[in-house]
Design an enzyme around this catalytic site. Structure first.
Site, PDB file in Angstrom:
ATOM      1  N   GLU A 431     -24.051  30.738  -3.946  1.00  0.00           N
ATOM      2  CA  GLU A 431     -24.369  29.568  -3.148  1.00  0.00           C
ATOM      3  C   GLU A 431     -23.913  28.305  -3.888  1.00  0.00           C
ATOM      4  O   GLU A 431     -24.312  28.055  -5.011  1.00  0.00           O
ATOM      5  CB  GLU A 431     -25.892  29.521  -2.933  1.00  0.00           C
ATOM      6  CG  GLU A 431     -26.383  28.217  -2.344  1.00  0.00           C
ATOM      7  CD  GLU A 431     -27.921  28.126  -2.351  1.00  0.00           C
ATOM      8  OE1 GLU A 431     -28.582  29.051  -2.854  1.00  0.00           O
ATOM      9  OE2 GLU A 431     -28.433  27.118  -1.856  1.00  0.00           O
ATOM     10  N   ASP A 504     -30.112  30.343  -4.814  1.00  0.00           N
ATOM     11  CA  ASP A 504     -31.267  29.740  -5.471  1.00  0.00           C
ATOM     12  C   ASP A 504     -32.559  30.394  -4.996  1.00  0.00           C
ATOM     13  O   ASP A 504     -32.644  30.884  -3.869  1.00  0.00           O
ATOM     14  CB  ASP A 504     -31.347  28.242  -5.140  1.00  0.00           C
ATOM     15  CG  ASP A 504     -30.243  27.460  -5.848  1.00  0.00           C
ATOM     16  OD1 ASP A 504     -29.742  27.971  -6.870  1.00  0.00           O
ATOM     17  OD2 ASP A 504     -29.897  26.366  -5.371  1.00  0.00           O
ATOM     18  N   ASP A 506     -35.132  29.334  -3.671  1.00  0.00           N
ATOM     19  CA  ASP A 506     -35.886  28.372  -2.861  1.00  0.00           C
ATOM     20  C   ASP A 506     -35.615  28.647  -1.378  1.00  0.00           C
ATOM     21  O   ASP A 506     -34.913  29.600  -1.034  1.00  0.00           O
ATOM     22  CB  ASP A 506     -35.529  26.930  -3.259  1.00  0.00           C
ATOM     23  CG  ASP A 506     -34.045  26.628  -3.028  1.00  0.00           C
ATOM     24  OD1 ASP A 506     -33.361  27.449  -2.363  1.00  0.00           O
ATOM     25  OD2 ASP A 506     -33.569  25.590  -3.521  1.00  0.00           O
ATOM     26  N   ASP A 508     -33.799  27.130   0.889  1.00  0.00           N
ATOM     27  CA  ASP A 508     -32.388  27.108   1.290  1.00  0.00           C
ATOM     28  C   ASP A 508     -31.663  28.370   0.832  1.00  0.00           C
ATOM     29  O   ASP A 508     -30.861  28.941   1.566  1.00  0.00           O
ATOM     30  CB  ASP A 508     -31.684  25.890   0.676  1.00  0.00           C
ATOM     31  CG  ASP A 508     -31.879  24.666   1.551  1.00  0.00           C
ATOM     32  OD1 ASP A 508     -32.242  24.844   2.738  1.00  0.00           O
ATOM     33  OD2 ASP A 508     -31.691  23.539   1.045  1.00  0.00           O
TER      34      ASP A 508
END
Ligand code: 1YM
Length: 639
Positions: A431, A504, A506, A508
């Site tokens: 990403e 990540d 998180d 997103d």
């Protein structure tokens, strides 16, 4: 017993033991494996015997109980088993059924064994693989019992007393020396019992969990008068998709001893869900019954469209066009089912192809003539699919002409590895360009390739193929992997052994992971089925004390390290991959010796199918409902 009989008894005992010894020596040959999958097969084998009794017309109710002590009880209200001595074996029939390989089926007289688990080997195999089995037989006003340990009789056949019940009850304790695990998974059993209830209309199966921690003291009941029609309704309702027509279309027919039934209904998604069964066994790899169905479906819709001038010029509907949005169940019952393919889950009988094709050709045509409104909505959808397919073809040819989809041309962002032997190579899909850069610097370029992804990729759940081919984020993925997608997918062209999604930790990152998995699930599913797809697990925390460093992948691990280091530590929270240096990224997430990878698998294909439709589809309401129902399971929200 006189001398001659004693001898005969001992001979047959020896024969029996030899047979069951073979099962204990090579359990995998009889139940597929000794993993959790094989363990659950034990239940299916016993339940299948009850289902045979139900299909013979003598049993209505089958109960499965997960007992507190780890055993399983299966009981039915059938005829029970003949209570006499088996003439060939000189042993009680009840003992023969549970100790002789392949016993049962014919010798009760008439008919053929319909229900059949993966291997259809029956009760004696379950007995051989159980450290104890107790059987209670209720027949003709008497209760009888017998008990075994590791397949050997330990409490001989006896009359217990009078009863007004009829049926058979089997309790078994799987042998923990044979199985890797003896923990039964209720979800797996539930799915199987529900499926069997759909396939055998009117047979009621129940599941009761009496183990510690079970959420309910009441049995779950699976009983569907509608049979496979209810199955189709159930699948479509789980998807929470909009239906194109209200009624499930249903046909059946038979020839000789073969019987086939088909239920189908269209929804407004772009996916097809066709499940086929032969003798109640899921034929995952399809086979002749599925081919017959698909051939007839394509032909009938094309004929109808031509007859009513719905197609323009030389327009034609392909099989894929007429199956877009289709949910269908095909169930056939036949004598001498022939199975092909490695997994033995592909039906090979060619007369079944003819039977299914004839039923669908004749009856679907009549159905469409009688239900023109339904015919119209289905054909409109198929036409849209056909036009999108044409557009996709053009888009694909365009990129091909530019040399883009040739295997020689790799995406410019891909940093490839040197190793050419696929099984040793890995592709990290990363990403963000910045993390992509760090990964390129930190990797071992001998066997690790890196493909950075910028931003969110297209949600393929809401897109047809034309949009997918036109997507500047997705074509590099298709190129890098080398396999092509959909119809053209070819796993032998795969360029990497492991495909590792690195995002990540998180919201997103989760979203990007989900979008990629949706793409793989919908267009490259064999990649997941063959275990090629992984998620990288970047650490959440770094704990430092002086020169000592620890990486923690969970809050528990963080607390453990803080304690180990004796407090007074610095804890830093990794917000993203981009915060790590190339060395840190290598150490924590890319070095095969130290990293943690999560392999992505599909346990329940139907469940996964529904989840992707709900979570990624275009309907907001089912997604909101799902999130509201499941929000309570979220313990830590990272933003
Ligand atoms: C909990 C498991 O196995 N039920 C069961 C098995 C049999 C019968 C009825 C049965 C079959 C027939 C005649 C027949 C079996 N019988 C035999 C054998 N439940 C469970 N319920 N009478 C009763 O097939 O004609 C094998 S299985 F050998 F006796 F025929």
């Amino acid at each position: 017993m006189d001398e001659k009989n004693t001898q005969a008894y001992e001979d047959s005992q020896i024969q029996v033991l030899k047979g069951l010894e073979a099962v204990r020596l090579r359990p995998g040959m009889y139940i597929g494996s000794t993993s959790s999958k094989g363990l659950h097969h034990l239940i299916y084998e016993i339940v299948d015997n009850s289902i045979d009794e139900a299909l013979a017309g003598f049993c209505k109710q089958i109960n499965v109980i997960l007992n507190e002590n780890g055993s399983v009880t299966v009981e039915d209200d059938g005829r029970g088993v003949p209570a006499g001595i088996h003439p060939d074996m000189g042993l009680p029939t009840l003992e023969v059924i549970f100790t002789v390989l392949h016993a049962g089926g014919k010798f009760g007289g008439g008919g053929y064994r319909i229900a059949g688990g993966l291997h259809g080997v029956g009760a004696s195999v379950v007995n051989a693989l159980s450290k104890r089995m107790e059987v209670r037989n209720f027949r003709d006003g008497h209760e009888y019992s017998i008990a075994f340990e590791f397949g050997n009789v330990v409490e001989p056949f006896k009359v217990v007393g009078p009863t007004d019940k009829h049926g058979l009850t089997v309790t078994f304790f799987p042998d923990d020396k044979i199985f890797e695990t003896v923990e039964f998974d209720k979800e797996i059993i539930r799915t199987r019992l529900r499926e069997q209830a759909f396939l055998n209309a009117g047979v009621c199966l129940t599941l009761l969990d009496k183990r510690a921690g079970a959420e309910s003291a009441e049995p779950e009941v699976f009983c569907y008068e509608g049979g496979i029609k209810s199955f189709v309704e159930y699948i479509n309702s789980k998807k929470a998709a909009e239906l194109l027509h209200n009624d499930v279309i249903y046909f059946n027919g038979s020839k000789g001893t073969s019987f086939a039934e088909i239920a189908m209904q269209y929804n407004d998604t772009y996916n097809e869900t066709i499940l086929s069964f032969a003798n109640n066994m899921h034929t995952v790899d399809g086979g002749t019954h599925e081919v017959g169905f698909k051939t007839a479906l394509t032909k009938v819709f094309n004929d109808y469209a031509k007859k009513y001038n719905i197609l323009k010029g030389d327009e034609k509907l392909t099989g894929e066009d007429v199956r877009e949005g289709l949910t269908a169940i095909i169930s056939v019952k036949l004598e001498d089912a022939q199975f092909e393919s490695q997994t033995k889950a592909k039906l090979g009988n060619s007369d079944i192809r003819v039977l299914v094709e004839n039923i669908v050709s004749e009856k679907l045509e009549i159905y469409l003539e009688e239900n023109p409104a339904t015919a119209k909505v289905i054909l409109e959808k198929a036409l849209q699919a056909a036009r999108a397919r044409e557009a996709a073809k053009k888009a694909r040819e365009l990129t091909r002409r530019k040399g883009l989809l040739e295997s020689a041309a790799l995406p410019s962002k891909l940093a490839d590895c040197n190793e050419r032997r696929v099984e040793f190579t890995e592709l990290y899909m990363v990403e963000g360009d910045s993390a992509g850069g760090t990964a390129k610097d930190g990797r071992d370029s001998q066997f690790q390739a890196v493909l950075p992804l910028r931003g969110k990729i297209l949600n393929v759940e809401k897109s047809r193929l034309d949009k997918i081919y036109a997507s500047s984020q997705i074509t590099p993925i298709i190129l890098a992997l080398g396999t092509g997608i959909g119809d053209e997918f070819d796993i032998t062209k795969l360029r990497y052994g492991k495909i590792i999604i690195m995002a990540d930790a998180d919201v997103d990152g989760e979203h990007i992971k989900t979008l990629l998995l949706t793409f793989f699930f919908r267009h490259m599913r064999p990649l997941i089925e063959n275990g090629h797809v992984y998620a990288a697990m970047p650490p959440l925390y770094k704990i430092t004390k002086g020169k000592q460093e620890r990486y923690a992948f969970s809050d528990e691990e963080r607390d453990k390290y803080i304690q180990e280091l004796g407090g007074n530590v610095t804890v830093s929270r990794y917000k993203g991959l981009g915060e790590m240096t190339k060395d840190q990224l290598w150490e924590t997430t890319m070095d095969p010796a130290r990293r943690v990878l999560k392999r992505i698998t599909i346990t329940d294909a139907l469940e996964a199918e529904a989840m992707f439709t709900i979570l990624m589809g275009d309907k907001v309401e089912p997604r909101r409902e799902f999130i509201q129902e499941n929000a309570k399971y979220v313990t830590d929200i990272d933003v």
